[in-house]
Motif scaffolding. Structure first.
Motif, PDB file in Angstrom:
ATOM      1  N   VAL A 113       0.704  -1.191  -0.040  1.00  0.00           N
ATOM      2  CA  VAL A 113       0.072   0.090  -0.053  1.00  0.00           C
ATOM      3  C   VAL A 113       1.147   1.218  -0.195  1.00  0.00           C
ATOM      4  O   VAL A 113       0.707   2.142  -0.733  1.00  0.00           O
ATOM      5  N   PRO A 118      -2.537  -1.080  -5.679  1.00  0.00           N
ATOM      6  CA  PRO A 118      -4.054  -1.329  -5.715  1.00  0.00           C
ATOM      7  C   PRO A 118      -4.243  -2.889  -5.194  1.00  0.00           C
ATOM      8  O   PRO A 118      -3.314  -3.730  -5.886  1.00  0.00           O
ATOM      9  N   ALA A 120      -6.656  -6.365  -3.914  1.00  0.00           N
ATOM     10  CA  ALA A 120      -7.815  -7.083  -3.929  1.00  0.00           C
ATOM     11  C   ALA A 120      -7.584  -8.209  -3.305  1.00  0.00           C
ATOM     12  O   ALA A 120      -6.486  -8.910  -3.518  1.00  0.00           O
ATOM     13  N   PHE A 143      -7.630  -3.429   1.431  1.00  0.00           N
ATOM     14  CA  PHE A 143      -8.093  -3.876   0.094  1.00  0.00           C
ATOM     15  C   PHE A 143      -9.170  -2.899  -0.564  1.00  0.00           C
ATOM     16  O   PHE A 143      -9.974  -2.585   0.295  1.00  0.00           O
ATOM     17  N   SER A 144      -9.096  -2.436  -1.708  1.00  0.00           N
ATOM     18  CA  SER A 144     -10.184  -1.613  -2.561  1.00  0.00           C
ATOM     19  C   SER A 144     -11.199  -2.733  -2.784  1.00  0.00           C
ATOM     20  O   SER A 144     -12.421  -2.311  -3.032  1.00  0.00           O
ATOM     21  N   LYS A 145     -11.025  -3.900  -2.762  1.00  0.00           N
ATOM     22  CA  LYS A 145     -11.974  -5.023  -3.246  1.00  0.00           C
ATOM     23  C   LYS A 145     -11.950  -6.357  -2.654  1.00  0.00           C
ATOM     24  O   LYS A 145     -10.656  -6.739  -2.283  1.00  0.00           O
ATOM     25  N   LEU A 169     -10.422  -4.178 -10.691  1.00  0.00           N
ATOM     26  CA  LEU A 169      -9.179  -3.285 -10.415  1.00  0.00           C
ATOM     27  C   LEU A 169      -8.971  -2.451 -11.696  1.00  0.00           C
ATOM     28  O   LEU A 169      -8.295  -1.163 -11.356  1.00  0.00           O
TER      29      LEU A 169
END
Length: 234
Positions: A113, A118, A120, A143-145, A169
């Motif tokens: 990070v 990015p 997931a 996590f973004s996803k 993503l």
């Protein structure tokens, strides 16, 4: 940088969840009226060699093992829907209570990070359980996803979950690194066109993970050297 994003597996890669699985399965078997000897068969070695292909597969194979039947026995298959109801209730209650984040996992995520990668999380665990576990262990914010085994039509080792996660993503598979602990992850990554790095401490159905081709095999997630991963598959 050779890659634009990373997809990280959960069980066996970020968190050692064997204890959760064993306790939940024991409660589930007890609910189904299994005898103590049958329940005792579902121990840590059995679970370690069985997890990874989704809850339905785990339940079917667990029931068959406890009852001394072949993995695909019709009786075990027929019992899965009822077992799933009990399993869900126990897992929701106990998720994360008998599991631990692997050494170096949190630090490895933080390092990625900090480098602007990015991330997931993609697992065959049901999405609700994955979200619950990541929150409980303080890992969700990395996590973004987050996608579980029920997020798409098929599960790993099918490539579809990786392809769909790359789409979410906004990255091409060839520029998206998969990090996992098993041949399931490696097989899915290869079929999707994603490079893969494998950790050496997870669950790989009782087989040495170093025998599975990957860009690298690492002993801790914080040993991942993001900038040097343009290596040939060995």
């Amino acid at each position: 940088m050779p890659f634009q994003a990373a997809i990280i597996d959960l069980d066996g890669t970020l968190v050692d969840t064997l204890g959760d699985f064993v306790v939940v399965l024991h409660h589930t078997l007890a609910d189904l009226g299994c005898h103590p000897v049958e329940i005792a068969r579902v121990d840590h070695p059995f679970v370690e060699q069985t997890v990874g292909k989704g809850s339905e597969d785990l339940l079917r194979r667990t029931l068959a093992h406890a009852w001394g039947l072949p993995d695909d026995d019709a009786e075990a298959v027929a019992a899965v829907p009822l077992a799933w109801q009990h399993y869900q209730a126990h897992y929701s209650r106990l998720n994360g209570q008998h599991s631990e984040v692997y050494p170096g996992a949190r630090e490895g995520l933080q390092r990625l990070v900090d480098q602007g990668v990015p991330l997931a999380c993609l697992t065959n665990k049901p999405t609700a359980f994955a979200e619950q576990l990541l929150q409980a262990k303080g890992l969700r914010a990395f996590f973004s996803k987050v996608f579980g085994g029920d997020a798409f039509e098929r599960k790993k080792p099918d490539p579809l979950p990786l392809i769909k996660t790359c789409e979410a993503l906004g990255t091409a598979p060839a520029q998206t690194l998969m990090v996992g602990d098993s041949s399931n992850d490696a097989q899915a990554a290869r079929a999707a066109g994603c490079p893969v790095v494998l950790v050496t401490y997870g669950y790989n159905h009782g087989h040495p993970i170093v025998e599975v081709p990957a860009l690298a095999h690492i002993e801790r997630l914080d040993a991942l050297d993001w900038a040097s991963l343009s290596l040939p598959v060995r």
